[in-house]
Write an enzyme that holds these catalytic residues in place. Sequence first.
Site, PDB file in Angstrom:
ATOM      1  N   ARG A   1       0.675  -0.903  -0.414  1.00  0.00           N
ATOM      2  CA  ARG A   1       0.288   0.081   0.056  1.00  0.00           C
ATOM      3  C   ARG A   1       0.867   0.943   0.114  1.00  0.00           C
ATOM      4  NH1 ARG A   1      -3.063  -3.172  -0.887  1.00  0.00           N
ATOM      5  NH2 ARG A   1      -5.677  -3.408   0.395  1.00  0.00           N
TER       6      ARG A   1
ATOM      7  N   SER B   1     -10.274  -0.556   3.707  1.00  0.00           N
ATOM      8  CA  SER B   1      -9.950  -0.595   4.165  1.00  0.00           C
ATOM      9  C   SER B   1      -9.523   0.867   5.305  1.00  0.00           C
ATOM     10  CB  SER B   1      -8.735  -1.834   4.280  1.00  0.00           C
ATOM     11  OG  SER B   1      -9.481  -2.644   3.580  1.00  0.00           O
TER      12      SER B   1
ATOM     13  N   GLU C   1      -4.469   3.072   7.029  1.00  0.00           N
ATOM     14  CA  GLU C   1      -4.222   3.210   5.187  1.00  0.00           C
ATOM     15  C   GLU C   1      -4.619   4.205   4.546  1.00  0.00           C
ATOM     16  OE1 GLU C   1      -5.511  -0.356   2.822  1.00  0.00           O
ATOM     17  OE2 GLU C   1      -6.187   0.784   1.671  1.00  0.00           O
TER      18      GLU C   1
HETATM   19  C1  LIG Z   1     -15.279   0.135  -1.191  1.00  0.00           C
HETATM   20  C2  LIG Z   1     -13.742  -0.075  -1.505  1.00  0.00           C
HETATM   21  C3  LIG Z   1     -12.580  -0.777  -2.027  1.00  0.00           C
HETATM   22  C4  LIG Z   1     -11.726  -0.805  -1.563  1.00  0.00           C
HETATM   23  N1  LIG Z   1     -10.709  -1.663  -2.176  1.00  0.00           N
HETATM   24  C5  LIG Z   1      -9.323  -1.492  -2.358  1.00  0.00           C
HETATM   25  C6  LIG Z   1      -8.675  -2.853  -2.196  1.00  0.00           C
HETATM   26  O1  LIG Z   1      -9.042  -4.193  -2.478  1.00  0.00           O
HETATM   27  N2  LIG Z   1      -7.272  -2.743  -2.857  1.00  0.00           N
HETATM   28  C7  LIG Z   1      -6.550  -1.174  -2.569  1.00  0.00           C
HETATM   29  O2  LIG Z   1      -5.052  -1.183  -2.483  1.00  0.00           O
HETATM   30  N3  LIG Z   1      -7.012  -0.448  -2.871  1.00  0.00           N
HETATM   31  C8  LIG Z   1      -8.435  -0.163  -2.138  1.00  0.00           C
HETATM   32  N4  LIG Z   1      -9.392   1.095  -1.912  1.00  0.00           N
HETATM   33  C9  LIG Z   1      -8.604   1.784  -1.442  1.00  0.00           C
HETATM   34  C10 LIG Z   1      -8.925   2.751  -3.067  1.00  0.00           C
HETATM   35  O3  LIG Z   1      -9.118   2.192  -4.118  1.00  0.00           O
HETATM   36  C11 LIG Z   1      -7.469   2.858  -3.677  1.00  0.00           C
HETATM   37  O4  LIG Z   1      -6.271   2.921  -2.308  1.00  0.00           O
HETATM   38  C12 LIG Z   1      -7.193   3.627  -4.711  1.00  0.00           C
HETATM   39  O5  LIG Z   1      -6.639   3.190  -5.860  1.00  0.00           O
HETATM   40  C13 LIG Z   1      -7.652   5.255  -4.935  1.00  0.00           C
HETATM   41  O6  LIG Z   1      -7.592   5.547  -5.881  1.00  0.00           O
HETATM   42  P1  LIG Z   1      -7.849   7.351  -6.203  1.00  0.00           P
HETATM   43  O7  LIG Z   1      -7.796   7.853  -7.027  1.00  0.00           O
HETATM   44  O8  LIG Z   1      -9.545   7.145  -5.046  1.00  0.00           O
HETATM   45  O9  LIG Z   1      -7.148   7.814  -4.688  1.00  0.00           O
HETATM   46  P2  LIG Z   1      -7.243   9.184  -4.339  1.00  0.00           P
HETATM   47  O10 LIG Z   1      -8.108   8.585  -2.703  1.00  0.00           O
HETATM   48  O11 LIG Z   1      -8.012  10.018  -4.333  1.00  0.00           O
HETATM   49  O12 LIG Z   1      -6.315   9.577  -3.152  1.00  0.00           O
HETATM   50  C14 LIG Z   1      -4.895   8.467  -2.426  1.00  0.00           C
HETATM   51  C15 LIG Z   1      -3.500   9.088  -2.709  1.00  0.00           C
HETATM   52  O13 LIG Z   1      -3.086   8.914  -3.684  1.00  0.00           O
HETATM   53  C16 LIG Z   1      -2.706  10.259  -3.980  1.00  0.00           C
HETATM   54  N5  LIG Z   1      -2.639  10.530  -5.038  1.00  0.00           N
HETATM   55  C17 LIG Z   1      -4.242  10.373  -6.218  1.00  0.00           C
HETATM   56  N6  LIG Z   1      -3.775  10.838  -7.996  1.00  0.00           N
HETATM   57  C18 LIG Z   1      -2.217  10.586  -7.272  1.00  0.00           C
HETATM   58  C19 LIG Z   1      -1.838  11.654  -9.132  1.00  0.00           C
HETATM   59  N7  LIG Z   1      -2.265  11.483 -10.362  1.00  0.00           N
HETATM   60  N8  LIG Z   1      -0.562  11.624  -8.379  1.00  0.00           N
HETATM   61  C20 LIG Z   1       0.689  11.288  -7.456  1.00  0.00           C
HETATM   62  N9  LIG Z   1      -0.446  11.021  -6.162  1.00  0.00           N
HETATM   63  C21 LIG Z   1      -1.927  10.953  -6.146  1.00  0.00           C
HETATM   64  C22 LIG Z   1      -3.105  10.794  -3.423  1.00  0.00           C
HETATM   65  O14 LIG Z   1      -2.650  13.049  -2.938  1.00  0.00           O
HETATM   66  C23 LIG Z   1      -3.534  10.494  -2.186  1.00  0.00           C
HETATM   67  O15 LIG Z   1      -2.290  10.023  -0.965  1.00  0.00           O
HETATM   68  C24 LIG Z   1     -10.482   0.643  -1.757  1.00  0.00           C
HETATM   69  C25 LIG Z   1     -12.020   1.463  -1.345  1.00  0.00           C
HETATM   70  C26 LIG Z   1     -13.299   1.454  -1.204  1.00  0.00           C
HETATM   71  C27 LIG Z   1     -13.909   2.740  -1.341  1.00  0.00           C
END
Ligand SMILES: Cc1cc2nc3c(=O)[nH]c(=O)nc-3n(C[C@H](O)[C@H](O)[C@H](O)COP(=O)(O)OP(=O)(O)OC[C@H]3O[C@@H](n4cnc5c(N)ncnc54)[C@H](O)[C@@H]3O)c2cc1C
Length: 304
Positions: A181, A229, A299
């Site tokens: 992660r 999570s 996380e």
């Molecule tokens: C129902 C549910 C289930 C999930 N299941 C999983 C799972 O099985 N496995 C898992 O790993 N995660 C899971 N997640 C967590 C999440 O979906 C992932 O971590 C996802 O990849 C985050 O992407 P995001 O675009 O929403 O990032 P954000 O939440 O918007 O940001 C997360 C981080 O990434 C950084 N970031 C975002 N975009 C960029 C960019 N372009 N450049 C640099 N930094 C950036 C942000 O600054 C922040 O620090 C889940 C979430 C939910 C709600």
Amino acid sequence: MEKRRRIIDYNLIKILSSLGCKILRDELLLKHCSFKIGGPADFFIEIPNECALLEFLKIVSGFDKYYILGKGTNVLFSDEGYRGIVVYLTEDFKKSYVFENQISCGGGMLISDLLKTTLKNNLTGLEYLAGIPGTVGGAVYGNAGTGIKNEWISTSINSIEIYKNLEKQLISKEKIRFGYRESELEDCIITKVNFSLERSIKNDSLEKICKNMQKRLKTQPFNMPNAGSIFKNPSGFNAGKLIEYAGLKGKRIGFAQVSELHGNFIINRGGAIAKDVLYLIDLIKEKVKEKFNVNLETEIKMIR
Ligand SMILES: Cc1cc2nc3c(=O)[nH]c(=O)nc-3n(C[C@H](O)[C@H](O)[C@H](O)COP(=O)(O)OP(=O)(O)OC[C@H]3O[C@@H](n4cnc5c(N)ncnc54)[C@H](O)[C@@H]3O)c2cc1C
């Protein structure tokens, strides 16, 4: 009342608008995250392409605090919001190009759209990402995956394009350290990700995607706002099970509640505030430490 630092002035807004940026003032962050929690950001700027991004970076560099947001599925914004600029990548950053078994996609592309592209082009290797919401940039930053075998997004990456210190850099995967992660891609903006995939011979990708989705629908509270999570799995343990065995499933503070379905999810029952979630996080940490002598590490990213 605290006086806010209005960082971007009228002229700069004009420049960014002329480059296609959408600029919102005092935008409620609860509208931009899956938890549906968070006060206003001074500015929320949607950036459509690299030219506008570079101009934005030149304008803010050294002056203004900014935060790059994906789809907001792994964050908890504070109730007070964010004193600075929240940046969101749109348009060109949501596009992808396919060449043979390589996909090059923008950092703002949704994981679900990336999977559609793989299906359309008979490419396989990312099916385990089905049901993980968010963007490719967010997924790469946090090395999203399932934790099973090699099911991490970093496994299929070839190289990444980033902006760091006003400079565009193309970095090969070998030069980046990815962990559970996490990645070492701090303080940069991920604008493009190049994947190397396999040709799908059996044509069973859609089936795999559906199976993964069904599993998630059964085990995760998809019908309520949440941020995935809350805690990382400590080495040798499952955080959700520890929370469940500590008797905390269903525990509620204000409108935030530990999911009855999955111990490692906190749901927003409607109107929860960040303070409720933070109290619940502290309580969970305390009880799990007391009962199992295990330290839980969050996380989700707390942004204030
Ligand atoms: C129902 C549910 C289930 C999930 N299941 C999983 C799972 O099985 N496995 C898992 O790993 N995660 C899971 N997640 C967590 C999440 O979906 C992932 O971590 C996802 O990849 C985050 O992407 P995001 O675009 O929403 O990032 P954000 O939440 O918007 O940001 C997360 C981080 O990434 C950084 N970031 C975002 N975009 C960029 C960019 N372009 N450049 C640099 N930094 C950036 C942000 O600054 C922040 O620090 C889940 C979430 C939910 C709600």
